[in-house]
Every structure is written in C-alpha cells, then in structure tokens.
Motif scaffolding. Structure first.
Motif, PDB file in Angstrom:
ATOM      1  N   PHE A  70       0.819  -1.208   0.000  1.00 46.04           N
ATOM      2  CA  PHE A  70       0.000   0.000   0.000  1.00 46.04           C
ATOM      3  C   PHE A  70       0.854   1.260   0.000  1.00 46.04           C
ATOM      4  CE2 PHE A  70      -3.494  -2.764   1.360  1.00 46.04           C
ATOM      5  CZ  PHE A  70      -4.550  -2.205   0.663  1.00 46.04           C
ATOM      6  N   SER A  71       1.668   1.420   1.032  1.00 48.07           N
ATOM      7  CA  SER A  71       2.380   2.680   1.207  1.00 48.07           C
ATOM      8  C   SER A  71       3.466   2.894   0.178  1.00 48.07           C
ATOM      9  CB  SER A  71       2.987   2.745   2.625  1.00 48.07           C
ATOM     10  OG  SER A  71       1.965   2.683   3.592  1.00 48.07           O
ATOM     11  N   LEU A 119       8.865  -8.926  -2.682  1.00 44.65           N
ATOM     12  CA  LEU A 119       9.145  -8.484  -4.044  1.00 44.65           C
ATOM     13  C   LEU A 119       7.848  -8.332  -4.846  1.00 44.65           C
ATOM     14  CD1 LEU A 119      11.832  -7.860  -5.441  1.00 44.65           C
ATOM     15  CD2 LEU A 119      11.758 -10.147  -6.445  1.00 44.65           C
ATOM     16  N   THR A 120       6.924  -9.287  -4.702  1.00 41.73           N
ATOM     17  CA  THR A 120       5.644  -9.154  -5.410  1.00 41.73           C
ATOM     18  C   THR A 120       4.878  -7.930  -4.931  1.00 41.73           C
ATOM     19  OG1 THR A 120       4.400 -10.548  -3.853  1.00 41.73           O
ATOM     20  CG2 THR A 120       5.488 -11.649  -5.691  1.00 41.73           C
ATOM     21  N   CYS A 121       4.971  -7.622  -3.633  1.00 40.19           N
ATOM     22  CA  CYS A 121       4.281  -6.442  -3.094  1.00 40.19           C
ATOM     23  C   CYS A 121       4.935  -5.153  -3.583  1.00 40.19           C
ATOM     24  CB  CYS A 121       4.264  -6.501  -1.569  1.00 40.19           C
ATOM     25  SG  CYS A 121       3.224  -7.831  -0.916  1.00 40.19           S
ATOM     26  N   CYS A 122       6.267  -5.166  -3.728  1.00 37.54           N
ATOM     27  CA  CYS A 122       6.949  -3.993  -4.298  1.00 37.54           C
ATOM     28  C   CYS A 122       6.464  -3.744  -5.724  1.00 37.54           C
ATOM     29  CB  CYS A 122       8.460  -4.213  -4.289  1.00 37.54           C
ATOM     30  SG  CYS A 122       9.234  -4.126  -2.664  1.00 37.54           S
ATOM     31  N   GLY A 123       6.326  -4.820  -6.499  1.00 33.95           N
ATOM     32  CA  GLY A 123       5.825  -4.669  -7.859  1.00 33.95           C
ATOM     33  C   GLY A 123       4.427  -4.082  -7.890  1.00 33.95           C
ATOM     34  N   ALA A 124       3.560  -4.540  -6.983  1.00 30.11           N
ATOM     35  CA  ALA A 124       2.195  -4.007  -6.920  1.00 30.11           C
ATOM     36  C   ALA A 124       2.203  -2.527  -6.555  1.00 30.11           C
ATOM     37  CB  ALA A 124       1.377  -4.800  -5.909  1.00 30.11           C
ATOM     38  N   ALA A 125       3.083  -2.153  -5.616  1.00 33.16           N
ATOM     39  CA  ALA A 125       3.161  -0.754  -5.193  1.00 33.16           C
ATOM     40  C   ALA A 125       3.580   0.159  -6.347  1.00 33.16           C
ATOM     41  CB  ALA A 125       4.150  -0.622  -4.030  1.00 33.16           C
ATOM     42  N   VAL A 338      -0.458  11.818  -7.460  1.00 31.40           N
ATOM     43  CA  VAL A 338      -1.665  11.880  -6.640  1.00 31.40           C
ATOM     44  C   VAL A 338      -2.125  10.484  -6.243  1.00 31.40           C
ATOM     45  CG1 VAL A 338      -4.107  12.541  -6.609  1.00 31.40           C
ATOM     46  CG2 VAL A 338      -2.411  14.098  -7.578  1.00 31.40           C
ATOM     47  N   PHE A 339      -2.159   9.568  -7.201  1.00 33.18           N
ATOM     48  CA  PHE A 339      -2.572   8.201  -6.872  1.00 33.18           C
ATOM     49  C   PHE A 339      -1.592   7.555  -5.894  1.00 33.18           C
ATOM     50  CE2 PHE A 339      -4.893   8.260 -11.094  1.00 33.18           C
ATOM     51  CZ  PHE A 339      -6.157   8.239 -10.524  1.00 33.18           C
ATOM     52  N   GLY A 340      -0.304   7.849  -6.042  1.00 33.64           N
ATOM     53  CA  GLY A 340       0.671   7.327  -5.091  1.00 33.64           C
ATOM     54  C   GLY A 340       0.458   7.873  -3.694  1.00 33.64           C
ATOM     55  N   GLN A 341       0.151   9.165  -3.584  1.00 34.40           N
ATOM     56  CA  GLN A 341      -0.134   9.759  -2.277  1.00 34.40           C
ATOM     57  C   GLN A 341      -1.365   9.129  -1.641  1.00 34.40           C
ATOM     58  OE1 GLN A 341      -0.386  13.870  -3.467  1.00 34.40           O
ATOM     59  NE2 GLN A 341       1.792  14.266  -3.117  1.00 34.40           N
ATOM     60  N   GLN A 342      -2.386   8.865  -2.454  1.00 33.17           N
ATOM     61  CA  GLN A 342      -3.594   8.242  -1.923  1.00 33.17           C
ATOM     62  C   GLN A 342      -3.328   6.797  -1.480  1.00 33.17           C
ATOM     63  OE1 GLN A 342      -5.270  11.072  -1.290  1.00 33.17           O
ATOM     64  NE2 GLN A 342      -7.165   9.975  -1.774  1.00 33.17           N
ATOM     65  N   GLY A 347      -2.345   2.834   2.946  1.00 31.80           N
ATOM     66  CA  GLY A 347      -1.451   1.969   3.699  1.00 31.80           C
ATOM     67  C   GLY A 347      -1.365   2.342   5.164  1.00 31.80           C
ATOM     68  N   LEU A 348      -1.300   3.648   5.440  1.00 29.37           N
ATOM     69  CA  LEU A 348      -1.252   4.087   6.829  1.00 29.37           C
ATOM     70  C   LEU A 348      -2.533   3.706   7.565  1.00 29.37           C
ATOM     71  CD1 LEU A 348       0.327   7.639   6.336  1.00 29.37           C
ATOM     72  CD2 LEU A 348       1.461   5.563   7.173  1.00 29.37           C
ATOM     73  N   GLY A 349      -3.674   3.894   6.899  1.00 32.14           N
ATOM     74  CA  GLY A 349      -4.943   3.540   7.522  1.00 32.14           C
ATOM     75  C   GLY A 349      -5.072   2.046   7.768  1.00 32.14           C
TER      76      GLY A 349
END
Length: 410
Positions: A70-71, A119-125, A338-342, A347-349
């Motif tokens: 997420f983050s 690594l898969t989560c990094c790709g998704a991010a 903007v989408f990255g900030q959202q 992720g924080l939530g």
C-alpha cells in the motif's frame, strides 16, 4: 455524455471511447489481480503449513508485505512522474514476475519465500499508481469516474475469481500453480512492452521528479482516505475469524463474493452520481454506510453478515472513488503522484487498523463478546469523520491563499 454516466447506456457510451491500449489495460486490470489472488490470499496457510513458519512470524511477514504494497505506492507515483507511466508499469511487472519465480524456488529453499512475497508487493506498489494514471491520461474530468470505476471493477473481478481457481491446488500442487501464475505475468509484461507512451509523458524530464513525495498533497482527501481505509480494514482484517466462528469458511467466501459483486456492478453504474455528489455529502453517505454495516455485523447471524458486508461495501464504493476524484481535482501534482499519495494514505490507515483493531478484537474476544468490536468500530465511523471538518476549513483557506501553482503537472 458524462451527465448520463450513472445509467447503463451512458456508461457504455463512455467506455466505448476506449482505444486498444486502454482496453488492454482494463483487461490487465483483471488478469493481474486474477494471477496475484491465485496465490496471495493463501500465503498465511502456505507459509505456515507448507514451509513450517510459526504463526507469529507469518503475521509479521504479512504485515510488512501489506504495508509495502500500500504505502509503497507513493514511490511508484514518483517514479512514474519521473520516468513515465508505461516504463514504470513495465518495471513493476518485471519485479512482480521475479517475485513469483522466487515463490516457486522457495519450494526448494523456504527462506526465499519471505523475500519473494515482499518483491511481489513492491511490484504491486509500483504498478497501480501508473496504471490508474495511464487509464485517465488525457481524459476529461466528466469521464474520469467511469474510467476509474471500470478499472476498479476489473480489479475486483480478478480478486474474486483468483481464489476460486486456485483454492484446490495451492497446498496440493503449488509448484504448478506458481508456474502458471509466472507464465501469466510474463505474457502480461510482454503486452505492456507494446503499449504506446501516454500522451502527456512523451518527454519525461528530470525536473518532473524533483519535488518532495508529499509536496502538493490534497490534505483533506488524503486524511479522508486514511480514515476510510482505517475503518474499512476493521472489516477486511477481522471478518474472517468472526464469520467462521458463527457460520463457516464457505459462508465467509459467499460474503466476500457478494462484496466483490457489488463493487463490480454498482460502482461503474454509480460513478457519474458519485462525481456530481458534493464532497461533504459523499463523506457523510460513505461513513454512514460503514457505520450501519459495522453495527449490523454485531448481530452475528448469517443474514447480518451478508447485510453488514453489503452496507460496508456500498459505503466504501462511495468513499474510495470520491476521495481519488477529489484528490485529482485539488492537487497540482501529476495524476501518478496523486494516486501514489492516496495509496500511502490507504497503507497508513490499513496498518493502523491492523495494530489498533487487533488489540480491541483481542480484548472483546477474551471478554466473550466480539459483537462489541463491531459496535465500537461503528461508533468510530460516526465520531471520527467530523474531525475532517477542521482539515476542510484549513484546506479551503489554503486554496483562497495559494502558495503553490494550480496548474496540473504531467
């Protein structure tokens, strides 16, 4: 055309303007989560039963992976802003494919599984902010809700179908499953390599990535998104154990399918209505849906599980889409940033929900009344959103006395 977006004809007319690359991107928005969710929902079972990890270790691994997925989107948005949308999506898919290769290799050497999952989560991010930005690149404001909601519907459809396909194989023949998913990602990556550059990114320059990751953040949509994900992930994190205790794992799957189906069907049809809805109204409707759904879950019967899940899903349909649209409208940064900030807000939530919600669920469980967990969550859905009004006043004052340019970067 946008004025009729809530209806089926208006939605079809809007989406009929999609060209070949965007149609491929929508197909990818289904295929990528399809492949991912053939594996990822079963990772706790796979790590514990197949690779022998303790449950405490499994929990830490999954928490880290979720936070990265997420983050890490804020880094993905910044990279897309600097190097271009198509190139970032391509790198992200290469990284994610390597992660699934690592999971396959982990069958022989289990310690690889943790790095492969991360690594898969990094790709998704890295992928999702660029994907969303490419989808709405050059699209006028009136049609953006339909395009975004179509992408969300495709994503949720893939998330729903993936576990159904993979469930019988993930523990019995995981090797062949990982090979199939890896091959699927290789094909999708090859397709992305043939995408044209987005219209506004033909010449990405070094200056496009020179500002801070949170510079120009739309404060109210960012905070509202963090709060929405914090409250929603009480449902996402803890419904499984609650529902299985009162019904069965099969019935829990039925509840999830209902929620996915609502997102797939309702959000595209309601996208135009959500776009025209005043932001304050959308926040009120969305958080009221979450509150009522949480309260209904406290009843604990099978009909209550279905009704509560439906109400929560309808609330998040409004909140998640409206927060993204409002962030795009208010921020001077590029769409990808903007989408990255959202995604960072999400992720924080979600992380806060796991940490704080877990403690509360544990307390109510030991007290023998987990229904109170949902009532306390419902109370938060009503008591916390008014705090956003202070941010709304602050941001409105900031727009009356701007210090940043209001011209959208690309």
């Amino acid at each position: 055309m946008a004025d009729h977006a809530p209806g089926g004809n208006g939605l079809r007319a809007t989406l009929s303007t999609l060209d070949g690359p965007l149609r491929f991107l929508l197909l990818s928005s289904f295929v990528i989560p399809l492949g991912s969710f053939m594996v990822l929902p079963f990772m706790s079972v796979f790590l514990h039963e197949r690779l022998g990890m303790g449950l405490g270790t499994v929990g830490v691994v999954l928490a880290v992976a979720s936070l990265v997925q997420f983050s890490g989107g804020i880094v993905g948005g910044a990279l897309a802003d600097r190097f271009g949308l198509r190139r970032t999506m391509l790198w992200a898919l290469v990284i994610r494919t390597a992660g699934f290769v690592g999971l396959l290799a982990a069958l022989r050497w289990p310690p690889l599984a943790v790095g492969a999952l991360v690594l898969t989560c990094c790709g998704a991010a890295l992928y999702l902010p660029a994907n969303k930005a490419y989808l709405v690149n050059g699209v006028d404001e009136g049609r953006r809700p339909a395009f975004l909601s179509a992408g969300n519907a495709a994503l949720n459809a893939g998330m729903a179908v993936g576990p159904l396909i993979a469930g019988p194989f993930v523990l019995t023949t995981p090797g062949w499953l990982f090979v199939a998913v890896t091959a699927l990602f290789v094909l999708v990556t090859a397709g992305h390599a043939r995408l044209p550059a987005a219209k506004a990114e033909a010449e990405p320059g070094p200056g496009s990535g020179g500002r801070g990751l949170l510079a120009g953040v739309a404060v109210l949509p960012f905070a509202a998104n963090a709060l929405a994900f914090y409250l929603y992930f009480h449902f996402q994190h803890f419904l499984a154990v609650y529902a299985v205790e009162r019904a069965s794992s099969s019935f829990y799957s039925v509840v999830l399918l209902l929620c996915f189906a609502l997102v797939i069907v309702v959000q595209p049809l309601a996208s135009g209505l959500i776009r025209r809805m005043p932001y304050a109204t959308a926040l009120g409707v969305g958080f009221a849906g979450l509150a009522s759904g949480m309260a209904v879950l406290a009843v604990g019967t099978r009909p209550a599980l279905l009704a509560g899940g439906a109400l929560i899903t309808l609330g998040d349909i409004v909140l998640f889409l409206k927060n993204d649209l409002e962030a795009l409208r208010r921020s001077p940064r590029s769409d990808a940033v903007v989408f990255g900030q959202q995604r960072l807000a999400a992720g924080l939530g979600a992380c806060a929900s796991g940490v704080l919600g877990g403690q509360v669920y544990d307390l109510t469980s030991r007290a023998g009344s987990t229904g109170w967990f949902w009532l306390l969550a419902a109370a938060q859905c009503l008591l916390l959103p008014p705090l956003l009004s202070a941010l709304r006043t602050r941001e409105d004052d900031g727009r009356r006395h701007p210090t940043l340019t209001t011209t959208k970067e690309h």
